[in-house]
Design a protein around this motif. Sequence first.
Motif, PDB file in Angstrom:
ATOM      1  N   THR A   2      26.131  -3.216  15.429  1.00 55.38           N
ATOM      2  CA  THR A   2      26.424  -4.516  16.030  1.00 55.38           C
ATOM      3  C   THR A   2      25.471  -4.807  17.183  1.00 55.38           C
ATOM      4  O   THR A   2      25.048  -5.948  17.378  1.00 55.38           O
ATOM      5  CB  THR A   2      27.886  -4.557  16.511  1.00 55.38           C
ATOM      6  N   TRP A  47      26.024  -7.277   7.399  1.00 57.77           N
ATOM      7  CA  TRP A  47      26.696  -6.980   6.133  1.00 57.77           C
ATOM      8  C   TRP A  47      27.044  -5.500   6.046  1.00 57.77           C
ATOM      9  O   TRP A  47      28.139  -5.139   5.614  1.00 57.77           O
ATOM     10  CB  TRP A  47      25.792  -7.401   4.976  1.00 57.77           C
ATOM     11  N   GLY A  50      30.121  -4.099   8.743  1.00 55.63           N
ATOM     12  CA  GLY A  50      31.549  -4.317   8.547  1.00 55.63           C
ATOM     13  C   GLY A  50      32.126  -5.150   9.670  1.00 55.63           C
ATOM     14  O   GLY A  50      31.418  -5.607  10.562  1.00 55.63           O
ATOM     15  N   PRO A  51      33.437  -5.339   9.628  1.00 51.24           N
ATOM     16  CA  PRO A  51      34.065  -6.266  10.580  1.00 51.24           C
ATOM     17  C   PRO A  51      34.041  -5.765  12.025  1.00 51.24           C
ATOM     18  O   PRO A  51      34.164  -4.579  12.282  1.00 51.24           O
ATOM     19  CB  PRO A  51      35.492  -6.395  10.074  1.00 51.24           C
ATOM     20  N   VAL A  52      33.856  -6.727  12.932  1.00 49.09           N
ATOM     21  CA  VAL A  52      33.975  -6.460  14.360  1.00 49.09           C
ATOM     22  C   VAL A  52      34.871  -7.542  14.939  1.00 49.09           C
ATOM     23  O   VAL A  52      35.136  -8.557  14.310  1.00 49.09           O
ATOM     24  CB  VAL A  52      32.608  -6.456  15.088  1.00 49.09           C
ATOM     25  N   SER A  53      35.353  -7.309  16.141  1.00 50.35           N
ATOM     26  CA  SER A  53      36.236  -8.305  16.764  1.00 50.35           C
ATOM     27  C   SER A  53      36.039  -8.263  18.270  1.00 50.35           C
ATOM     28  O   SER A  53      35.239  -7.493  18.792  1.00 50.35           O
ATOM     29  CB  SER A  53      37.697  -8.020  16.398  1.00 50.35           C
ATOM     30  N   LEU A  57      32.263  -9.786  18.757  1.00 47.88           N
ATOM     31  CA  LEU A  57      32.187 -10.943  17.866  1.00 47.88           C
ATOM     32  C   LEU A  57      31.845 -12.206  18.652  1.00 47.88           C
ATOM     33  O   LEU A  57      31.059 -13.031  18.193  1.00 47.88           O
ATOM     34  CB  LEU A  57      33.501 -11.120  17.098  1.00 47.88           C
ATOM     35  N   LEU A 171      30.190 -10.533   9.920  1.00 47.82           N
ATOM     36  CA  LEU A 171      30.846  -9.620  10.855  1.00 47.82           C
ATOM     37  C   LEU A 171      32.338  -9.908  11.016  1.00 47.82           C
ATOM     38  O   LEU A 171      33.083  -9.052  11.498  1.00 47.82           O
ATOM     39  CB  LEU A 171      30.174  -9.681  12.234  1.00 47.82           C
ATOM     40  N   ARG A 172      32.759 -11.084  10.631  1.00 52.18           N
ATOM     41  CA  ARG A 172      34.190 -11.457  10.743  1.00 52.18           C
ATOM     42  C   ARG A 172      35.040 -10.873   9.627  1.00 52.18           C
ATOM     43  O   ARG A 172      36.233 -10.699   9.800  1.00 52.18           O
ATOM     44  CB  ARG A 172      34.345 -12.982  10.646  1.00 52.18           C
ATOM     45  N   ARG A 173      34.478 -10.657   8.488  1.00 56.18           N
ATOM     46  CA  ARG A 173      35.257 -10.326   7.271  1.00 56.18           C
ATOM     47  C   ARG A 173      36.181  -9.172   7.437  1.00 56.18           C
ATOM     48  O   ARG A 173      36.340  -8.398   8.182  1.00 56.18           O
ATOM     49  CB  ARG A 173      34.361 -10.131   6.073  1.00 56.18           C
TER      50      ARG A 173
END
Length: 173
Positions: A2, A47, A50-53, A57, A171-173
């Motif tokens: 990230t 891609w 993976g997801p981050v928050s 984000l 990154l949201r997925r």
Amino acid sequence: MTVAVLVLLALTAGGGLALMVLDERLRPAWAALTLVVPLGIAAVLAWAAGPVSGGWLQAVLLLAVAAAVSAGGPVATAVLRSADPTSASVAGGPSDPEVLRGGAWIGVLERVAIAGTLLAGWPEGLAVVLAVKGLGRFAELRAPAAAERFILGTLASALWAVGCVGVVVLLRR
């Protein structure tokens, strides 16, 4: 990963700002590659990451919008120049102030609106933004050179904004 995405988006946004400062007649078309390549690498890393928050984000979101806004103009200009390399020196080209005046500022607002609608989860807003832009330019689009520049510039600008927002979506997925 990230952090690498953040750095690449910052380079893209900063590179876009640096290219915006240059007169577009002095800016080589290949300079847009210095913006496209880091954005592409950022997308691949996003891609794979993976997801981050949370704060990560939000930082990616801000830098993606900054990259969309600042680098979209130089990318659109490069597309226009590639389509017609002589346009900078003939009537109807960027040096003609009567052809699609205000295009750079309209492009900035267009990319902000596109990024905002997509990030808000309202992809239909893309159609609204492009329809308003087309209606606003309708009278000027009777000239073939203006119509061609409008279509190419709008598509390049819109696709650039969508690509920048795509990094956030990955990154949201």
